[in-house]
Design an enzyme around this catalytic site. Structure first.
Site, mmCIF file in Angstrom:
data_model
loop_
_atom_site.group_PDB
_atom_site.id
_atom_site.type_symbol
_atom_site.label_atom_id
_atom_site.label_comp_id
_atom_site.label_asym_id
_atom_site.label_seq_id
_atom_site.Cartn_x
_atom_site.Cartn_y
_atom_site.Cartn_z
ATOM 1 N N GLU A 17 -10.099 6.697 4.864
ATOM 2 C CA GLU A 17 -9.038 6.110 5.692
ATOM 3 C C GLU A 17 -9.089 6.656 7.127
ATOM 4 O O GLU A 17 -10.153 6.881 7.682
ATOM 5 C CB GLU A 17 -7.686 6.306 5.018
ATOM 6 C CG GLU A 17 -7.609 5.591 3.667
ATOM 7 C CD GLU A 17 -6.203 5.463 3.130
ATOM 8 O OE1 GLU A 17 -5.306 5.039 3.875
ATOM 9 O OE2 GLU A 17 -6.000 5.761 1.941
ATOM 10 N N ASP A 20 0.857 -1.184 0.000
ATOM 11 C CA ASP A 20 0.000 0.000 0.000
ATOM 12 C C ASP A 20 0.897 1.239 0.000
ATOM 13 O O ASP A 20 2.122 1.140 0.105
ATOM 14 C CB ASP A 20 -0.935 -0.016 1.215
ATOM 15 C CG ASP A 20 -2.256 0.709 0.945
ATOM 16 O OD1 ASP A 20 -2.263 1.634 0.104
ATOM 17 O OD2 ASP A 20 -3.260 0.367 1.573
#
Length: 865
Positions: free
Chosen positions: A541, A344
């Site tokens: 997020e 990521d």
């Protein structure tokens, strides 16, 4: 499949209770290892089973995408002709804003990505032709390299091709989970693949397969459900849809899919993004692994590794970006995954001993492609050196490149023309799937209350529409839409979208709909009904993490309740439509509503909500909760059997049902779920963590405006003397990069509208703690202070402390709370828990600001001077 059923019965496995066929085969130790293959079907799609068998070991997953046996020989020939630098180039994935097409030729990148809010030429309204021109430039540059290996482009198409102006945006996964329709998932992902093809990308960073355990997590809406049965079936259909049901090659209608984030991202303690998952291995296998059993069986070619750690009393894998057991032991060996692993965003930099530009641990653990948005040049140089010196075995590099080439061959990229000449390239109709999206909205919206069957409304109704989200497509699409956080968008940014208000107007006629966002200067008695559209504002997020705040105060607009108070109890029915990314404590809102609808984050087709609110030819409400709904403000996590949610998993009314909600308890603990007041604090008080933590808000002040200019949701504010933009300290865009220009005094600070009682932090080891990167040391005296409603304040001189920190590197700074109290800070009434002031040039990025009750003593703490 009949032979599988027979063998399973012999071995004592119950296929009738399994979402995918499972048999047992001996593993290397001679024990019985389950094997998972294709799921049982219903209506031609994966079936959501009533229960799943309990697995004792990680299963071997049989992928339906086998590829061509000739591929492996071709890969070996390509690999033999590559230099080490070219191999590392294939493993490196930079961000499009940090490279040129010439860089693709020079360094031989295997892939590129665009982050959320990154567009060709930094143009939010970039056309499909603009996207294709950029894709062609990268493809042609890769073909001009010595190896001529085609580059692939990955994009966060998580609810449609959501980064592209004018594209239809589907409901976020939380809504799709409520639809409980695996066939719908396949259809939506097929459409998403067409949208991606229209703009020239090859690779979708989706689906998210998190099984969410705590709704305080800011990514809750990215998970289909807290129920692994739904996630498993949906994972299978999402991959099949994106990859065009591939068996040997992904067809011209498909793209490469990504199962993410492996492993356990939805199970962190406290719902903290990128935090610690303390699950047992049994829980990882039977809860967090389920989505991958479906996805890998469908042929997922890539898996993205998760930011979280996996640590408990028995297991200490740390950040799974650096865990060889997770990446190689579980995924590649036990589960038999032969595709590629991708990290990521700067995820390797969180592994102990690593930086964003160097992490042999992650590569040795099994990482094949490393997402290095900006530090790619240093990463390539470091990795080449680490291979040459034996830190990384060449065999590991060869394995990574083998996997990358295997996926590219299976995706057909070696034989494909340039992106602008491929199927669906530039097609406007490929970007628009409005009817499918509208259907998804209708299937996902969930009716929780319907007193006296007020819904659906007559087509002859005259209605008053109120609430901030009624005519706000940005709110109804949420995060990961045009920008990373989904902020900064107006209705004009969705030329093909429909707000919920517009949908109601289309259904009833504009003359029969009055819109008053704040419900001022209107009398509900003049209407047949009131429709209030309220809820959360966009986030993505960790910015959406609630932390110790309540499920009531999370990201609800403070005036939502005020709007309902203005229209409820006036003799006309009130229908509340909640737009948001998680199940929230909304007892007050439910009490003021005759009907209550959870619309989740429905995307660009707000007309789907109107279809349900107003009588028509559709089937009415069908949605069933894929997440339990809290009864009280601090009731999380809710998937523990001991909990008693207000609405259980699977709850949802049909049009003819009223429910039996009654009058709900409105008592709530205020802003947080942790203790305060004069007692002894035992938990950290977060003040700023990626974003402001309510009730605190961030400001800058200077002679231009000492009253304070609030720093916006984009992390920006500017005066002549001081300015702030977002930057990275621990994770992506988690910091306030503050620049004092040297033209006058200025301050950056966090403040609450009212004072807070922080006496619980008045002990010898309590400290104000924050992470910081100093970019340029302070020229003049610089202080850190806290205020108890100015002029009540206290400060320490931090000039030498800041000057002593390494430039460009993260440091953690501590300021003694007792020191400030001795200097006059009234801990009973602290309204500004953090402030930095100077009148000279200085530049630093501040992140993760908190008050810590047990921060440790000197010498870590700045001297009390």
């Amino acid at each position: 499949m009949q032979w599988r059923s027979t063998l399973a019965a012999v071995l004592g496995l119950t296929l009738a209770a399994s979402a995918t066929a499972a048999v047992a085969a001996p593993d290397e130790r001679g024990s019985k290892q389950p094997v998972i293959g294709q799921p049982r079907t219903e209506h031609g799609c994966a079936r959501i089973e009533k229960s799943l068998p309990e697995l004792k070991e990680w299963p071997k997953v049989e992928s339906q995408l086998k590829g061509d046996r000739k591929d492996e020989a071709r890969i070996k020939e390509i690999l033999k002709g590559m230099t080490l630098a070219e191999k590392v180039g294939q493993m490196t994935q930079p961000e499009i804003g940090a490279i040129t097409a010439q860089d693709v030729t020079t360094y031989g990148f295997g892939s590129v990505l665009n982050g959320g809010g990154s567009w060709p030429n930094a143009n939010k309204k970039a056309t499909p032709q603009d996207w294709l021109a950029k894709a062609d430039a990268y493809w042609e540059a890769s073909k001009a390299s010595r190896t001529k290996i085609p580059v692939i482009w990955g994009i966060d198409a998580v609810h449609g091709n959501n980064n592209v102006y004018g594209a239809t945006v589907f409901p976020h996964n939380i809504g799709l989970g409520a639809a409980q329709d695996p066939c719908l998932i396949r259809d939506i992902n097929e459409a998403t693949a067409e949208q991606i093809r229209a703009t020239g990308q090859d690779w979708a960073f989706s689906p998210t397969l998190a099984v969410v355990r705590d709704d305080r997590w800011g990514r809750t809406y990215e998970g289909f459900s807290e129920d692994p049965r739904i996630t498993r079936a949906y994972g299978f259909e999402a991959i099949k849809g994106l990859q065009d049901n591939a068996k040997k090659r992904i067809g011209e209608d498909g793209v490469i899919a990504t199962a993410k984030h492996f492993l356990g991202d939805g199970g962190t303690t406290g719902g903290k993004d990128q935090g610690v998952n303390a699950a047992t291995e049994k829980e990882m296998i039977n809860i967090h692994g389920q989505g991958y059993y479906g996805a890998l069986a469908a042929g997922a070619q890539t898996v993205m590794i998760s930011f979280n750690s996996w640590t408990n009393d028995v297991i200490n894998e740390g950040k799974v970006h650096g865990s060889k057991y997770v990446q190689t032991g579980i995924l590649k060996e036990k589960m038999g995954f032969d595709g590629l692993l991708v990290s990521d965003w700067n995820g390797i930099g969180q592994v102990t001993g690593c930086t964003n530009a160097s992490c042999p641990q992650a590569i040795n653990a099994g990482m094949d492609i490393i997402m290095v948005p900006n530090d790619w040049k240093a990463f390539i140089a470091n990795t080449v050196t680490q291979v040459e010196t034996g830190v990384i075995p060449l065999a590991r590099i060869d394995d990574a490149v083998t996997r990358i080439l295997r996926v590219k061959l299976r995706a057909g990229t070696f034989d494909a023309p340039k992106p602008s000449q491929r199927e669906h390239a530039g097609e406007q109709e490929a970007l628009l799937h409005k009817e499918l999206a509208r259907k998804a909205v209708r299937e996902s919206a969930t009716l929780l209350k319907n007193n006296k069957r007020v819904l659906p409304l007559s087509k002859r109704s005259k209605v008053l529409v109120v609430g901030k989200s009624a005519d706000n497509i940005g709110n109804q699409t949420g995060g990961w839409t045009l920008s990373w956080q989904g902020t900064g968008n107006s209705n004009a940014d969705f030329p093909n979208g429909t707000s919920i208000l517009k949908g109601i107007q289309d259904a009833l006629g504009t003359a029969n709909v009055t819109f008053a966002e704040t419900a001022d200067n209107v009398d509900p008695k003049n209407f047949d009904a009131v429709i209030a559209v309220i809820g959360e504002t966009p986030y993505a997020e960790g910015v959406g993490d609630i932390g110790k705040r309540t499920l009531e105060t999370a990201r609800l607009y403070p005036k939502d309740l005020e709007v309902l108070d203005k229209v409820s109890g006036k003799g006309k029915p009130v229908i509340t439509v909640y737009v948001g990314g998680r199940a929230m404590y909304m007892n007050k809102e439910l009490n003021r509503s005759d009907a209550f609808v959870a619309a989740w984050l429905p995307g660009t087709e707000g007309g789907g909500i109107a279809d349900l609110l107003i009588k028509g030819r559709h089937n009415g409400f069908q949605g069933k909760l894929s997440y339990s709904w809290p009864r009280s403000a601090c009731q999380t996590p809710l998937n523990d059997p001991s909990q008693d949610p207000l609405f259980k998993l699977g709850y949802g009314l049909r049009d003819w049902q009223t429910g039996d909600v009654g009058v709900l308890d409105e008592a709530s603990p205020g802003g947080t779920c942790s203790g305060g007041g004069g007692g002894t604090a035992t938990e950290d008080l977060e003040v700023f963590n990626r974003t402001d933590i309510a009730p605190y808000r961030s400001f800058i002040g200077s002679p231009e405006n000492w009253g304070g200019t609030e720093i916006g949701p984009d992390g920006q504010a500017s005066h002549a003397e001081i300015n702030v933009v977002q930057s990275d300290v621990n994770v992506q865009q988690d910091a306030l990069k503050t620049t004092w220009t040297g033209t006058g005094p200025g301050q950056v600070y966090l403040q609450s509208p009212t004072g807070g009682d922080l006496r619980g932090y008045g002990n010898a080891n309590a400290a104000i703690v924050f992470d910081v990167i100093v970019h340029s040391a302070p020229a003049n005296r610089t202080v850190i202070s806290a205020h108890c409603v100015y002029p009540c304040s206290a400060e320490i001189d931090a000039t030498q402390a800041f000057r002593g920190l390494p430039i460009g590197q993260k440091s953690t700074v501590k300021v003694s709370v007792n020191c400030l109290a001795d200097k006059g800070l009234d801990l009973e009434n602290v309204n500004t828990p953090f402030l930095v002031y100077t009148d000279g040039a200085f530049q630093a990025s501040f992140a993760n600001v908190r008050w810590v009750p047990k921060a440790g003593a000197d010498p870590d703490v700045i001297p009390c001077t």
